[in-house]
Scaffold this motif. Sequence first.
Motif, PDB file in Angstrom:
ATOM      1  N   GLY A   1      43.606  47.495  37.293  1.00 14.79           N
ATOM      2  CA  GLY A   1      43.538  48.009  38.659  1.00 14.79           C
ATOM      3  C   GLY A   1      42.415  48.989  38.921  1.00 14.79           C
ATOM      4  O   GLY A   1      42.345  49.585  39.999  1.00 14.79           O
ATOM      5  N   GLU A   2      41.512  49.150  37.967  1.00 13.98           N
ATOM      6  CA  GLU A   2      40.424  50.116  38.126  1.00 13.98           C
ATOM      7  C   GLU A   2      39.072  49.455  37.883  1.00 13.98           C
ATOM      8  O   GLU A   2      38.992  48.298  37.465  1.00 13.98           O
ATOM      9  CB  GLU A   2      40.616  51.290  37.158  1.00 13.98           C
ATOM     10  N   THR A   3      38.007  50.196  38.145  1.00 13.27           N
ATOM     11  CA  THR A   3      36.649  49.683  37.993  1.00 13.27           C
ATOM     12  C   THR A   3      36.315  49.456  36.517  1.00 13.27           C
ATOM     13  O   THR A   3      36.602  50.289  35.662  1.00 13.27           O
ATOM     14  CB  THR A   3      35.643  50.676  38.602  1.00 13.27           C
ATOM     15  N   ILE A   4      35.713  48.309  36.229  1.00 12.04           N
ATOM     16  CA  ILE A   4      35.334  47.937  34.862  1.00 12.04           C
ATOM     17  C   ILE A   4      33.809  47.800  34.797  1.00 12.04           C
ATOM     18  O   ILE A   4      33.181  47.226  35.692  1.00 12.04           O
ATOM     19  CB  ILE A   4      35.988  46.617  34.433  1.00 12.04           C
TER      20      ILE A   4
ATOM     21  N   ILE B   1      29.172  45.627  37.057  1.00 12.90           N
ATOM     22  CA  ILE B   1      30.315  46.441  37.471  1.00 12.90           C
ATOM     23  C   ILE B   1      31.228  45.578  38.341  1.00 12.90           C
ATOM     24  O   ILE B   1      30.754  44.903  39.258  1.00 12.90           O
ATOM     25  CB  ILE B   1      29.870  47.686  38.269  1.00 12.90           C
ATOM     26  N   VAL B   2      32.514  45.617  38.044  1.00  8.06           N
ATOM     27  CA  VAL B   2      33.514  44.991  38.903  1.00  8.06           C
ATOM     28  C   VAL B   2      34.383  46.122  39.441  1.00  8.06           C
ATOM     29  O   VAL B   2      35.120  46.767  38.698  1.00  8.06           O
ATOM     30  CB  VAL B   2      34.359  43.953  38.140  1.00  8.06           C
ATOM     31  N   GLU B   3      34.278  46.372  40.722  1.00 10.64           N
ATOM     32  CA  GLU B   3      34.910  47.544  41.302  1.00 10.64           C
ATOM     33  C   GLU B   3      36.406  47.361  41.515  1.00 10.64           C
ATOM     34  O   GLU B   3      36.895  46.260  41.798  1.00 10.64           O
ATOM     35  CB  GLU B   3      34.252  47.891  42.640  1.00 10.64           C
ATOM     36  N   SER B   4      37.117  48.476  41.411  1.00  8.30           N
ATOM     37  CA  SER B   4      38.536  48.514  41.768  1.00  8.30           C
ATOM     38  C   SER B   4      38.711  48.136  43.235  1.00  8.30           C
ATOM     39  O   SER B   4      37.830  48.379  44.067  1.00  8.30           O
ATOM     40  CB  SER B   4      39.089  49.921  41.526  1.00  8.30           C
ATOM     41  N   ARG B   5      39.857  47.549  43.541  1.00 13.77           N
ATOM     42  CA  ARG B   5      40.145  47.208  44.936  1.00 13.77           C
ATOM     43  C   ARG B   5      40.725  48.400  45.700  1.00 13.77           C
ATOM     44  O   ARG B   5      40.970  48.301  46.908  1.00 13.77           O
ATOM     45  CB  ARG B   5      41.115  46.033  44.987  1.00 13.77           C
TER      46      ARG B   5
END
Length: 259
Positions: free
Chosen positions: A107-110, A125-129
Amino acid sequence: MTERRTAMGSEQDSAYQIRAVARVCEILNRLAAARQGVTLGEIAQLTGLPKSSVFRYMATLESFRYVEHDDGTYRLGSAVAPLQASHLDRLIAMARPYLEKLRDLLGETINLGRLEGSHVIYLDIVESRSGVRLSARPGTRDPIHSTAMGKAIASQLPEDQVRALLDPRLPRLTDHTITSPEDYLAELEKVRAEGYAIDDMENEPDGRCVAVPLPIGLDVALSQSAPASRLPMFDVPQVARALHEAADQLTARYRRTLP
C-alpha cells in the motif's frame, strides 16, 4: 551422481575457456567493483601475471576505451557505459511488475534505485495510491548516508570504497541524519546483520523507508517509502520480508537472462 555431473560440467566449462579472455574478464570485474580505481600492481596480483604483461593487457583495453588510465590508476572506460546502460534498461523493464505487486501488497510507494557517486538515483517508482504519500521522481538523487537504499547498497561494498564516497562531515538533512562516517559504517554493520536498511526520518522529517539490495552487480536496491505515521517500526521486519521475497525473485529472473 549429481555431484559427479556437476564436477564434470565444471571441468568441461574450464576446458573451453580461453585463458587470456578469462583474465580480461577478471580485470574488468575488478575495475567494476573498485570505483576509486585499481593500480597496475593490484591487477598483477589478481591475475598472477608480471607487471609487464599486465601493462600490455591494460594498454590494449585502453585503446578500445574499455579502460582509462590516470595517475597510475585504472578505471572502466567510456566503452563500458552503453553495456551497463543496456543491463539497467533490462532490469528496469523486468522490475516493473514486482514494484507494482509490492505497491499493491504493502500500500505504499515502491522504489528501484542505483548508486551514482555518493548518491542514489531513482530508476523507477510506483507510487502509493494514498492521497498523502512519500515519493520522488525517476532521476531524483538522494545522498547514500541518509537513505535506506543508499545504506542497503553501501552495505554490499568494501569499507574503503564506502569511506571514499563519504564526506568527512556528512550533511545533516533532519535531526535524525547520521553525520559521522564512523557512525555510518557502524550502521552498515547493522544492515548486514539484519539483511535490510532503514531510513528512520533521516532524509525527510516525516519519512520512513525500508530497503534491501539486489545482488546482481549493478549496485541497485528495492525500497518502500511511506510517511512515518503509516509505517511504525514494528511493521518494518514484515515490510523487509516482502521486499526480500520480491528481490530474490527478480534477482533469479534477471540472472537467467545473462549470457
